[in-house]
Design an enzyme around this catalytic site. Structure first.
Site, PDB file in Angstrom:
ATOM      1  N   ASP A  58      14.248  48.201  -0.908  1.00  0.00           N
ATOM      2  CA  ASP A  58      13.406  47.020  -1.092  1.00  0.00           C
ATOM      3  C   ASP A  58      13.966  45.731  -0.501  1.00  0.00           C
ATOM      4  O   ASP A  58      13.237  44.760  -0.322  1.00  0.00           O
ATOM      5  CB  ASP A  58      13.142  46.817  -2.592  1.00  0.00           C
ATOM      6  CG  ASP A  58      12.417  47.997  -3.200  1.00  0.00           C
ATOM      7  OD1 ASP A  58      11.497  48.516  -2.544  1.00  0.00           O
ATOM      8  OD2 ASP A  58      12.759  48.411  -4.315  1.00  0.00           O
TER       9      ASP A  58
ATOM     10  N   ARG B 179      30.120  58.794   2.113  1.00  0.00           N
ATOM     11  CA  ARG B 179      31.099  59.312   3.086  1.00  0.00           C
ATOM     12  C   ARG B 179      32.177  58.276   3.387  1.00  0.00           C
ATOM     13  O   ARG B 179      33.374  58.588   3.429  1.00  0.00           O
ATOM     14  CB  ARG B 179      30.344  59.699   4.360  1.00  0.00           C
ATOM     15  CG  ARG B 179      31.193  59.954   5.604  1.00  0.00           C
ATOM     16  CD  ARG B 179      30.240  60.257   6.765  1.00  0.00           C
ATOM     17  NE  ARG B 179      30.874  60.409   8.056  1.00  0.00           N
ATOM     18  CZ  ARG B 179      30.860  59.462   8.993  1.00  0.00           C
ATOM     19  NH1 ARG B 179      30.287  58.299   8.785  1.00  0.00           N
ATOM     20  NH2 ARG B 179      31.437  59.690  10.169  1.00  0.00           N
TER      21      ARG B 179
ATOM     22  N   MET C 202       5.775  49.843   0.302  1.00  0.00           N
ATOM     23  CA  MET C 202       6.619  49.556  -0.859  1.00  0.00           C
ATOM     24  C   MET C 202       7.275  48.179  -0.745  1.00  0.00           C
ATOM     25  O   MET C 202       7.016  47.433   0.201  1.00  0.00           O
ATOM     26  CB  MET C 202       7.669  50.646  -1.004  1.00  0.00           C
ATOM     27  CG  MET C 202       7.103  51.949  -1.563  1.00  0.00           C
ATOM     28  SD  MET C 202       8.419  53.116  -1.943  1.00  0.00           S
ATOM     29  CE  MET C 202       7.561  54.290  -3.016  1.00  0.00           C
ATOM     30  N   GLY C 203       8.145  47.867  -1.694  1.00  0.00           N
ATOM     31  CA  GLY C 203       8.884  46.606  -1.644  1.00  0.00           C
ATOM     32  C   GLY C 203       9.015  45.917  -2.985  1.00  0.00           C
ATOM     33  O   GLY C 203       9.498  44.804  -3.073  1.00  0.00           O
TER      34      GLY C 203
ATOM     35  N   ARG D  89      10.934  56.495   1.238  1.00  0.00           N
ATOM     36  CA  ARG D  89      12.266  56.617   0.635  1.00  0.00           C
ATOM     37  C   ARG D  89      13.148  57.618   1.370  1.00  0.00           C
ATOM     38  O   ARG D  89      14.372  57.605   1.194  1.00  0.00           O
ATOM     39  CB  ARG D  89      12.161  57.101  -0.820  1.00  0.00           C
ATOM     40  CG  ARG D  89      11.515  56.137  -1.747  1.00  0.00           C
ATOM     41  CD  ARG D  89      12.060  56.307  -3.159  1.00  0.00           C
ATOM     42  NE  ARG D  89      11.657  55.175  -3.969  1.00  0.00           N
ATOM     43  CZ  ARG D  89      12.307  54.013  -3.973  1.00  0.00           C
ATOM     44  NH1 ARG D  89      13.391  53.851  -3.263  1.00  0.00           N
ATOM     45  NH2 ARG D  89      11.866  53.015  -4.710  1.00  0.00           N
TER      46      ARG D  89
ATOM     47  N   GLU E  67       3.106  46.465  -2.263  1.00  0.00           N
ATOM     48  CA  GLU E  67       2.710  47.080  -3.531  1.00  0.00           C
ATOM     49  C   GLU E  67       2.724  46.089  -4.685  1.00  0.00           C
ATOM     50  O   GLU E  67       1.971  46.208  -5.630  1.00  0.00           O
ATOM     51  CB  GLU E  67       3.600  48.277  -3.866  1.00  0.00           C
ATOM     52  CG  GLU E  67       5.070  47.908  -4.018  1.00  0.00           C
ATOM     53  CD  GLU E  67       5.946  49.086  -4.456  1.00  0.00           C
ATOM     54  OE1 GLU E  67       5.437  50.148  -4.794  1.00  0.00           O
ATOM     55  OE2 GLU E  67       7.175  48.915  -4.431  1.00  0.00           O
TER      56      GLU E  67
ATOM     57  N   ARG F  64      36.143  58.721   2.676  1.00  0.00           N
ATOM     58  CA  ARG F  64      37.124  58.754   3.763  1.00  0.00           C
ATOM     59  C   ARG F  64      38.058  57.546   3.722  1.00  0.00           C
ATOM     60  O   ARG F  64      39.226  57.644   4.097  1.00  0.00           O
ATOM     61  CB  ARG F  64      36.401  58.859   5.101  1.00  0.00           C
ATOM     62  CG  ARG F  64      35.641  60.202   5.165  1.00  0.00           C
ATOM     63  CD  ARG F  64      35.455  60.734   6.535  1.00  0.00           C
ATOM     64  NE  ARG F  64      35.060  62.135   6.474  1.00  0.00           N
ATOM     65  CZ  ARG F  64      34.436  62.789   7.442  1.00  0.00           C
ATOM     66  NH1 ARG F  64      34.134  62.160   8.581  1.00  0.00           N
ATOM     67  NH2 ARG F  64      34.139  64.056   7.311  1.00  0.00           N
TER      68      ARG F  64
ATOM     69  N   GLY G 149      19.814  46.929 -11.685  1.00  0.00           N
ATOM     70  CA  GLY G 149      19.919  47.679 -12.933  1.00  0.00           C
ATOM     71  C   GLY G 149      21.289  48.330 -13.015  1.00  0.00           C
ATOM     72  O   GLY G 149      21.977  48.264 -14.046  1.00  0.00           O
ATOM     73  N   THR G 150      21.687  48.940 -11.908  1.00  0.00           N
ATOM     74  CA  THR G 150      22.986  49.585 -11.830  1.00  0.00           C
ATOM     75  C   THR G 150      24.121  48.597 -12.071  1.00  0.00           C
ATOM     76  O   THR G 150      25.074  48.877 -12.806  1.00  0.00           O
ATOM     77  CB  THR G 150      23.148  50.189 -10.411  1.00  0.00           C
ATOM     78  OG1 THR G 150      21.982  50.953 -10.116  1.00  0.00           O
ATOM     79  CG2 THR G 150      24.388  51.052 -10.310  1.00  0.00           C
TER      80      THR G 150
END
Lengths: 323, 323, 323, 323
Positions: free
Chosen positions: B128, B21, B170-171, B256, B223, B25, B104-105
């Protein structure tokens, strides 16, 4: 009746404290003393008694769990154990009991009454809602809302990733928790013990959705489903439709905790009042419940032996709504 | 720059929509057109583009997940895939990209820029919090609060039953989620990848607590902990202290989803604005982040190669607070 | 019946979207087309129609408010306005309507049917629960839980500061929201339109508590109470007991929004299905409701003219539980 | 230092209990005794002391409010009052204090130290975040999230009805709560004390939106705004644009309560530890805070006299994001 005891037994459920509070305040209101018995039958045998008054239960109505704690007891299944419990009650002048729990709890109370004559009125405290004699059990509404909140969160990620999630909810041998989660959570499939839905049928539904270019799915699996738990079902599905990106979440004990919903606080309160007033009126071996918004006392023998059937129309709802 | 694209990639996280958003904008505010690219690199290669304007992102700031969806793409790792993506961008007149995701992105974006010259500014979107170049990642605060809410619920039942719960959060390779859950959830033990705590040490702590008549325990297990997941740890503990009534809960994908917290909406918004204004100022191959409340652009090469160490004082806090 | 319309009218309530979704999917299931009519009667007259299919209502079940929007219309109260509405329906081939709202909505639908013969089946959508013909209205359970959550939060601060809080909840002319908030929120006093409790009686109760060294109090005031709103009551109390540290909170429109509870999603779904199947079976001028867990269709004339009495035993509960 | 006292003073805030718990356990960890002082300075003068150990603060970290209660005290502003307090401390062997509160609290502590030599270390406990010497105060993050949750709910109904809502949030003389609510809640306008935005400017913005056929609006009004409270602003707007359907909600004391967020539990814990260790290191007349993630002790004289400016870039964010 001058003095009563109250305890919680079996799995804890949200709203038990609302019920305990109502027991304490109703007794106080009627001039009866109340002792809290810690850790269910185990504390009953050991005399773990705590005198409770109105102030003892202040600020407890919104709390999850049970302030009296709960435990399983093997000894109470023996005659010696029950004799010991009886002695503790006599020594402390306790003349009647309110037992908050499920059928295991009520069975113990019934045998105890037959042997020693101490009357018990039961309160249905379990998240599973699988007790005959009440439309809803104390804790059920909270557990459903907690599970549904988890389903909502998982759908966010399921939709973002085009995934198929298998979510396992509690409910022991019934689909009472699974079904509203499926209807309210927008699930495509619900697998519950009460129906014969096979993994093959689930696979068929998913395959047909996939072919219509549907890419994210929620399957709700009740823990007691004959087809096995969510991991098991997911593995079968993955083997049959390898393109599906599958994930499993077992919600587990999260469903047992948390601040009770309004409905559970109200139900716990109604039943706590009814249990004490039942004892005052000479009742025993009955469970207080609410059926069609009316107070009903059902004999333990019925709550134990009869099964409360799930509303079959709900299964049809899942089918229509996942069109 | 007349037209830019925005996409989300990797695992979704709450607050990604706030970031999208803000990108839309801010671009609109500066007279730049914006295209949403669906499903990350996969949609980039296939030209799944949607023109977005101010109204397209109304009522999205409070939503979990990502309205642009996310996916993993193998083809973008090939030169052919990237050529295809470049052609799509050229055909649609898109001159710069905002990539919301993790390392990764960013790696993909960096290679793409080197080959084809399309500039990308990154936004740290992952629950994470394991990205160098920003104090917090978008989604982390929400994930911690969700996990902590689960710990609160489980403690209700742990206390009611005198149980020892092992809760897995998680993490990935870090204890960022585990540690605030332990401190804020009143856990006795936290096991995270950053420290060498062995199962033996955990057993020692639990045994010593048990001997001091402590009866309910919470152990938070990250984890990625080298000692393995919560089921593994619990099995070892149970073998060593059979009297403990142990239970395991793996919170999983619930972490998530969900509506983002205020902090994540704010962070997502700040970074979305910064990403667009960074592109306008000719930046590329950098991630926008907030360090010590100040906007910082960090080269992708650093976010990818450097590790953000966890505040060691937090481990000491767990020790002091579980006294 | 080949094509039907669905609209929401009057105040919005959580669960309306669950009901709309059920209407759309049930119609689809039975091969009937559905148009969404925007902004209630206002959009009906102007022909603001949107074709809806199964996908249109994906991911709406968990949303508060109404995706079809709501509005009040003065023109529909005129013959000309209704003629215009009829023309729109005829031009679009719409043969029946599902109206989600309250008695104002149903009155309009009934007159419309008498004049023009278009059948409507109603769905009880209001947070106030003051509709005859159903145990609960869609949105009521959510509103109660939202209000109760506010009461819980306020009690934290009331207890910390030894204060007396007057909390005003919604409910129009009934205490349906106020009473469970009082029972579940541990309030000392509840003031609802159905009883004659005077400010003087409230003052008496508070004074007596104060003399017993009780220092924090919660008084729930229903907005429609004859003794006036919370600010008014608080001013009287403060004048009579100046030592009390009084505060007022009017929960207001917060109660209308938010994601619906499981019960409201389930109820909205049940009623949405029933409304469509009612139309298919030739029904008109009736509201679908659930009484004692059974589906019941009640003539509009009864929902409009009859009053659903509040369970008097609840007032006794407040008295007992605030001992 | 062998024995210290801890108290909360001024308005309560979520996370105070996390701070108290950390004080108690840190002292215990270091072999120092701790007394809880009830009701702030009022209890200090009256000797309302409670010995606390590790177990006393079990299961409090997740609770709103303050277990030590809070109160305002006029007598402590007199020399006699402070003499009395000193005598109580001496009689009980308390050598240092941790004061959780705001500038009023710290001013009292500073004077007390100058007169009687009892050292105090302060902890910033207020939802308003208007204290110099810390990026965030304990309770601020929770209050923002609570207010934002209310804004989310109200937006459901604002959108459903095409209404303009004026929502008043807390914050005393600052826009710290208002601004993230505006950014995170998708508000069109935010009115805070720090800027000169006039009602006229707000009217202009709304009128221009209305002319572009925008029909629902959220205006966040900070309670301390010079233009007066939300009711006042709404009345002016309604007079100027009568077509707007305006509503007002004052969130009020709801913002003070509730279970603290992860951030507030963590911050309360960090500061509680720092306060005790500060006292142990001979500090006095300082407040422990966290600035740029580092522990900082700031003299009371600075927290009292200096103003923490709000990040001006946030105002620009609201403008960009409401495009």
């Amino acid at each position: 009746m001058k003095r009563i005891g109250v305890f919680t037994s079996g799995g804890d459920s949200p709203g038990m404290n609302a019920c305990i509070r109502a027991v304490v305040r109703t007794a106080t209101y009627h001039g009866i003393e109340v002792y809290g018995i810690m850790r269910g039958y185990s504390g009953l045998m050991r005399g773990e008694f705590v005198k409770l008054d109105s102030a003892s239960v202040s600020n407890t109505v919104q709390k999850g769990g049970t302030i009296l704690k709960s435990a399983r007891s093997h000894s109470f299944r023996t005659k010696e154990g029950r004799q010991q419990a009886f002695d503790q009650l006599v020594n402390n002048g306790i003349e009647g009991l309110v037992a908050i729990g499920g059928n295991g709890t009520f069975t113990g109370a019934m045998i105890f009454e037959q042997e020693f004559g101490i009357p018990t009125v039961g309160a249905p405290g379990t998240i599973d809602n699988d007790l005959y004699g009440t439309d809803y059990t104390i804790g059920y509404d909270t557990a459903v809302n907690t599970a549904l909140d988890c389903v909502d969160k998982i759908r966010d990620t399921a939709d973002s990733h085009d995934r198929c999630f298998f979510i396992e909810v509690m409910g022991r041998d019934s689909g009472y928790i699974a079904i509203p989660c499926a209807i309210g959570g927008g699930a495509e499939i619900v697998m519950v013990p009460e129906t014969q839905m096979s993994v093959e049928a689930a696979i068929e539904t998913l395959r047909s959705g996939w072919q219509r270019h549907k890419t994210s799915f929620i399957v709700i699996v009740a823990e007691g489903d004959v087809e096995g738990n969510a991991h098991h079902v997911a593995a079968h599905v993955k083997a049959a439709i390898p393109q599906l990106d599958t994930r499993v979440t077992v919600i587990g004990h999260i469903q047992r905790g948390g601040s009770p919903t309004a409905a559970d606080r109200l139900l716990g309160s109604q039943i706590g009042i009814a249990a004490v007033e039942g004892l005052m009126n000479g009742m025993k071996n009955v469970m207080a419940g609410i059926i069609d918004r009316k107070l009903v006392y059902t004999p333990f023998i019925d709550t134990i032996s009869k099964k409360k059937p799930i509303n079959q129309s709900f299964m049809r709802m899942v089918e229509i709504l996942s069109v």
